[in-house]
Design an enzyme around this catalytic site. Structure first.
Site, PDB file in Angstrom:
ATOM      1  CB  SER A 149      -0.898   0.000   1.242  1.00  0.00           C
ATOM      2  OG  SER A 149      -1.516   1.255   1.426  1.00  0.00           O
ATOM      3  CE1 TYR A 182      -4.669  -2.667   3.984  1.00  0.00           C
ATOM      4  CE2 TYR A 182      -4.118  -0.337   3.769  1.00  0.00           C
ATOM      5  CZ  TYR A 182      -4.295  -1.577   3.199  1.00  0.00           C
ATOM      6  OH  TYR A 182      -4.095  -1.743   1.849  1.00  0.00           O
ATOM      7  CE  LYS A 186      -1.993  -4.509   2.386  1.00  0.00           C
ATOM      8  NZ  LYS A 186      -1.878  -5.672   1.484  1.00  0.00           N
TER       9      LYS A 186
END
Length: 267
Positions: A149, A182, A186
């Protein structure tokens, strides 16, 4: 013989765009479409075949839930039995649960949400890769891709243009759009990529982390929210063709790095 590609989370979002891009290539691929729900994968295959009726690529549904060791083992056994090798593994499956917890759509504790985030985005990805590595080493010019990401870059946390970098006012509690679980998972995935790059270097496996850009997928459970925050629709983006270019060798000089369509993403 066509190269064999396994893509996890292939029935929607970025995964489906990768499938379409490969199916539209001038050379055929054997595309193993991984997904948790068989019917959704079958529906995705039908969609691709309707959109690209002249494709020379073939599609095989593979049921796999990367949170389940038993599911991963079963998927491995199926691929090993049918093909005996794997040329490309695209670890695309992932999830963003932070906002679902905040909005009450996810009825679990904060600790459970954090553990689930890491289990899907990092731990499960590592277990699946470890399981399929022997088949990858049997492949022709093997490649291993991790979909990361743009929010995972440590240097990028200082960029005010990234919506997640907004600074809330003083006081507690802190509310608003955020995704610490998140982003952390990542960022961990980027280190995982570096580990796999080191482990498989002498085996000739080219390893990459792919930063696809801010896209409105079902990753966080609400694509419309992502669009309101400025995300682009995956189907109208160049994400599929970009990832195909990596699979086809156009970014080999950047192996071992986090790359996007414009270059190399800062760590």
């Amino acid at each position: 013989m066509s190269k064999i590609v396994l893509i996890t989370g292939s029935n929607t979002g970025i995964g489906l765009e990768i499938v379409k891009a490969l199916a539209g290539a001038s050379k055929p691929y054997t595309i193993l479409m991984g997904g948790r729900t068989p019917q959704k994968v079958h529906d995705a295959i039908s969609t691709v075949q309707k959109q690209l009726p002249t494709t020379s690529s073939t599609f095989t549904p593979i049921q796999v839930d990367i949170e389940s060791d038993a599911s991963i083992d079963q998927a491995f056994a199926e691929v090993q039995s049918k093909y005996g090798k794997l040329d490309i593994l695209v670890n695309n499956a992932g999830a963003h649960f932070d906002q679902q917890l905040i909005t009450g759509k996810l009825a679990i504790s904060a600790r459970e949400m954090w553990n689930k985030t890491w289990n899907v985005n990092t731990t499960g990805t590592h277990i699946l890769t470890s399981t399929f590595a022997p088949l990858l080493l049997q492949g022709s010019d093997p490649r291993l891709l991790f979909i990361t990401s743009g929010t995972s870059t440590l240097a990028g946390t200082e960029d005010p243009a990234i919506p997640l970098n907004w600074v809330p006012p003083k006081g507690w509690p802190k509310t608003g759009f955020n995704a610490p679980a998140y982003r952390s998972a990542k960022t961990g995935l980027n280190m995982l990529m570096r580990e796999w790059y080191r482990w498989l270097k002498e085996d000739g496996v080219k390893v990459f982390a792919i930063s696809p850009g801010y896209l409105a997928t079902g990753l966080g459970g609400d694509p419309d929210f992502s669009r309101r925050m400025g995300a682009q629709d995956p189907a109208s983006s160049s994400v599929g063709s970009f990832i195909r270019s990596v699979i086809e060798g156009q970014r080999d000089a950047d192996a071992g790095k986090v790359i996007n369509k414009d270059g190399v993403q800062e760590w």
